[in-house]
Write a protein that holds these residues in place. Structure first.
Motif, short mmCIF file in Angstrom:
data_model
loop_
_atom_site.label_atom_id
_atom_site.label_comp_id
_atom_site.label_asym_id
_atom_site.label_seq_id
_atom_site.Cartn_x
_atom_site.Cartn_y
_atom_site.Cartn_z
N GLY A 25 0.81 -1.22 0.00
CA GLY A 25 0.00 0.00 0.00
C GLY A 25 0.84 1.27 0.00
N GLY A 26 2.17 1.16 -0.04
CA GLY A 26 3.04 2.34 -0.06
C GLY A 26 2.81 3.19 1.18
N GLY A 27 2.93 4.51 1.00
CA GLY A 27 2.85 5.44 2.13
C GLY A 27 1.52 5.42 2.85
N VAL A 28 0.47 4.96 2.17
CA VAL A 28 -0.87 4.95 2.79
C VAL A 28 -0.86 4.14 4.09
CG1 VAL A 28 -3.27 4.22 2.47
CG2 VAL A 28 -2.00 5.18 0.56
N GLU A 29 -0.06 3.08 4.11
CA GLU A 29 -0.08 2.21 5.30
C GLU A 29 0.38 2.97 6.54
OE1 GLU A 29 1.78 -1.59 4.81
OE2 GLU A 29 1.11 -1.77 2.72
N GLU A 246 18.38 -3.58 0.64
CA GLU A 246 18.31 -3.99 2.05
C GLU A 246 16.94 -4.55 2.44
OE1 GLU A 246 21.06 -3.32 4.32
OE2 GLU A 246 22.13 -3.00 2.44
N GLY A 247 16.03 -4.68 1.47
CA GLY A 247 14.71 -5.25 1.76
C GLY A 247 13.74 -4.23 2.31
N PHE A 248 12.57 -4.73 2.70
CA PHE A 248 11.51 -3.88 3.27
C PHE A 248 11.51 -4.08 4.77
CE2 PHE A 248 7.14 -3.23 4.75
CZ PHE A 248 6.89 -1.96 4.25
N LEU A 249 11.79 -3.02 5.52
CA LEU A 249 11.95 -3.15 6.97
C LEU A 249 10.79 -2.49 7.71
CD1 LEU A 249 15.72 -2.16 7.47
CD2 LEU A 249 14.75 -4.44 7.07
N PRO A 250 10.43 -3.01 8.90
CA PRO A 250 9.49 -2.29 9.76
C PRO A 250 10.11 -0.97 10.20
CG PRO A 250 10.10 -4.44 10.71
CD PRO A 250 10.92 -4.26 9.48
N GLU A 253 13.28 -0.68 12.50
CA GLU A 253 14.58 -1.04 11.93
C GLU A 253 14.98 -0.09 10.81
OE1 GLU A 253 14.47 -5.29 10.90
OE2 GLU A 253 13.11 -5.47 12.62
N LEU A 254 13.98 0.32 10.03
CA LEU A 254 14.27 1.23 8.92
C LEU A 254 14.92 2.52 9.43
CD1 LEU A 254 14.01 2.06 5.90
CD2 LEU A 254 11.77 3.01 6.48
N GLN A 255 14.31 3.11 10.47
CA GLN A 255 14.81 4.40 10.93
C GLN A 255 16.22 4.28 11.51
OE1 GLN A 255 15.10 5.73 14.29
NE2 GLN A 255 14.72 3.73 15.21
N PHE A 274 3.17 13.19 -1.59
CA PHE A 274 3.73 13.76 -0.38
C PHE A 274 5.18 13.31 -0.25
CE2 PHE A 274 4.55 13.89 4.22
CZ PHE A 274 4.21 15.21 4.47
N GLY A 275 5.38 12.04 0.06
CA GLY A 275 6.74 11.54 0.26
C GLY A 275 7.02 11.35 1.74
N ASN A 276 6.34 10.38 2.32
CA ASN A 276 6.52 10.08 3.76
C ASN A 276 7.98 9.94 4.12
OD1 ASN A 276 3.81 10.04 4.28
ND2 ASN A 276 3.63 7.81 4.47
N VAL A 277 8.73 9.34 3.20
CA VAL A 277 10.11 8.98 3.54
C VAL A 277 10.97 10.22 3.78
CG1 VAL A 277 9.93 6.75 2.40
CG2 VAL A 277 10.81 8.69 1.12
N1 UDP Z 1 8.72 1.80 4.03
C1 UDP Z 1 8.88 0.92 5.09
N2 UDP Z 1 9.95 0.09 5.10
C2 UDP Z 1 10.90 0.09 4.12
C3 UDP Z 1 10.74 1.02 3.07
C4 UDP Z 1 9.65 1.86 3.05
O1 UDP Z 1 8.04 0.86 6.00
O2 UDP Z 1 11.85 -0.67 4.20
C5 UDP Z 1 7.54 2.68 4.00
C6 UDP Z 1 7.87 4.10 4.41
O3 UDP Z 1 7.83 4.23 5.79
C7 UDP Z 1 6.77 4.92 3.73
C8 UDP Z 1 6.34 4.04 2.57
O4 UDP Z 1 7.03 2.81 2.69
O5 UDP Z 1 5.69 5.15 4.60
C9 UDP Z 1 6.61 4.71 1.24
O6 UDP Z 1 5.75 5.80 1.17
P1 UDP Z 1 5.98 7.10 0.31
O7 UDP Z 1 4.97 8.12 0.75
O8 UDP Z 1 7.40 7.56 0.38
O9 UDP Z 1 5.69 6.66 -1.19
P2 UDP Z 1 4.50 5.81 -1.90
O10 UDP Z 1 4.91 4.36 -1.81
O11 UDP Z 1 3.23 6.08 -1.14
O12 UDP Z 1 4.46 6.29 -3.31
#
Ligand code: UDP
Length: 362
Positions: A25-29, A246-250, A253-255, A274-277
């Motif tokens: 779900g990307g940033g929505v989650e 590096e994979g997809f991290l919670p 761990e990501l921060q 927006f760009g949550n990251v």
């Molecule tokens: N994210 C994450 N773990 C990772 C990489 C990304 O949880 O290893 C999350 C990040 O926290 C962010 C989302 O993926 O909330 C990406 O959202 P962003 O708004 O940057 O872009 P979108 O995917 O919605 O286009």
């Protein structure tokens, strides 16, 4: 600013492209999770409806079975509306129809046609938080119809995102809010660059990889592997670039890993809503070097919390890396604390809901 004096019962409908926690779900989650945290803290009662397999610890979650929607990002402007058989999206809204009388307001997080189409059929007011810019004519039309019939019920994350729609000036701009206690400030980085996002063409990862190759500075990449062929193409194009996936991290761990970067590179091809990251990086003290368009151009203060550079220019990205040292990492953290906290977001959301509920009174 208008504030709510009473506690609301709110039903949130998550994105139907993936279970919460999957990353699909990307940033929505993260946005949804943060909004739930922010409003629960203000004593509102929230239930989240999401596809089966979702994870949302500590909050009320209704999981719905069914087939996922496909993502809308890569379809052309004239794409038709599509739904699979036994659609989870349809099932989520069928559930919502049955329980709607128990809620004051329904908030839709899905960038899909069906929730907009169904809005006038519901007794309970439906608000929509739109997570992407304009992608297809069919979606624009569906959103426009809701805005015309129920002004003030559609919100976006940034002005740049709003401007991609013909009705942009009628959208509420919500920004976003984060639980900054989950991010640790890292004062001294390693000689590393970071890139975070879904691995998909609209995110423009190849430009960041080109920067790593040119400068020799290692690039770490985090995010869900949405388009494997795209990733393989990049690896073929830049076989010797100093990059690692590096994979997809919670978040926790990501921060921690992201904080060690000298800068986050944001190189999207599209108008990022927006760009949550960007906020997550700055919360760790990491300045953001971003193309000057879309959400990041409203988030990054060039010369203070990062650099905004000419879009699609690798040379400009490299020039900005040479200018990282004067930036104060502490200022990045202070800036997001002031502008992007859960409190700031909660104030904006309550004001939005108040307007919707007052205008819907008989
Ligand atoms: N994210 C994450 N773990 C990772 C990489 C990304 O949880 O290893 C999350 C990040 O926290 C962010 C989302 O993926 O909330 C990406 O959202 P962003 O708004 O940057 O872009 P979108 O995917 O919605 O286009």
């Amino acid at each position: 600013m208008a504030h709510l004096s009473r506690s609301l019962k709110l039903l949130f409908l998550s994105t139907s492209v993936g279970p919460l926690g999957s990353g699909l779900g990307g940033g929505v989650e993260l946005t949804l999770k943060n909004i739930v945290r922010s409003l629960t803290h203000r004593n509102h009662e929230i239930t989240v409806v999401a596809p089966g397999g979702s994870v949302l610890e500590g909050f009320s979650l209704v999981e719905i079975a069914g087939n996922l929607q496909t993502t809308a990002q890569s379809e052309g402007r004239d794409a038709w509306i599509g739904m699979p058989g036994n659609s989870v999206l349809a099932n989520m809204w069928d559930y919502t129809r049955q329980v709607q009388t128990q809620y004051d307001l329904i908030l839709n997080f899905a960038y899909d046609w069906l929730p907009f189409y169904l809005t006038p059929f519901f007794f309970c007011p439906v608000a929509h938080l739109v997570s992407m810019g304009s992608l297809t004519a069919a979606m624009d039309r569906a959103i426009a119809q809701v805005i015309n019939q129920f002004p003030g019920t559609v919100a976006v994350h940034s002005r740049a995102q709003a401007q991609t729609f013909p009705f942009g000036n009628q959208c509420e701009v919500m920004g976003n809010g984060f639980d900054l206690s989950q991010y640790t400030f890292c004062p001294k980085p390693d000689n590393l660059l970071g890139w975070v996002g879904r691995l998909a063409p609209e995110k423009g990862l190849e430009d960041a990889v080109a920067v790593a190759k040119e400068t020799g500075i290692p690039l770490k990449i985090w995010g869900i592997m949405q388009d494997v062929a795209y990733w393989h193409d990049i690896c073929d194009q830049y076989p010797n670039a100093p990059i690692s996936y590096e994979g997809f991290l919670p978040t926790a761990e990501l921060q921690q890993a992201l904080g060690k970067c000298r800068a986050l590179l944001m190189t999207p091809r599209w108008v990022e809503a927006f760009g949550n990251v960007a906020i997550e990086a700055m919360a760790c003290g990491v300045p953001v070097i971003a193309y000057d368009r879309g959400g990041p151009s409203e988030i990054v203060q060039s010369g203070k919390t990062g650099w905004l550079v000419e879009p699609d220019s690798i040379t400009s990205l490299i020039e900005a890396i040479a200018l990282l040292d004067p930036l104060d990492r502490a200022q990045c953290r202070e800036y997001v604390e002031a502008e992007y906290s859960l409190t700031a977001m909660g104030d904006r959301l309550e004001a939005w809901f108040t307007n919707i509920l007052t205008s819907r009174k008989p």
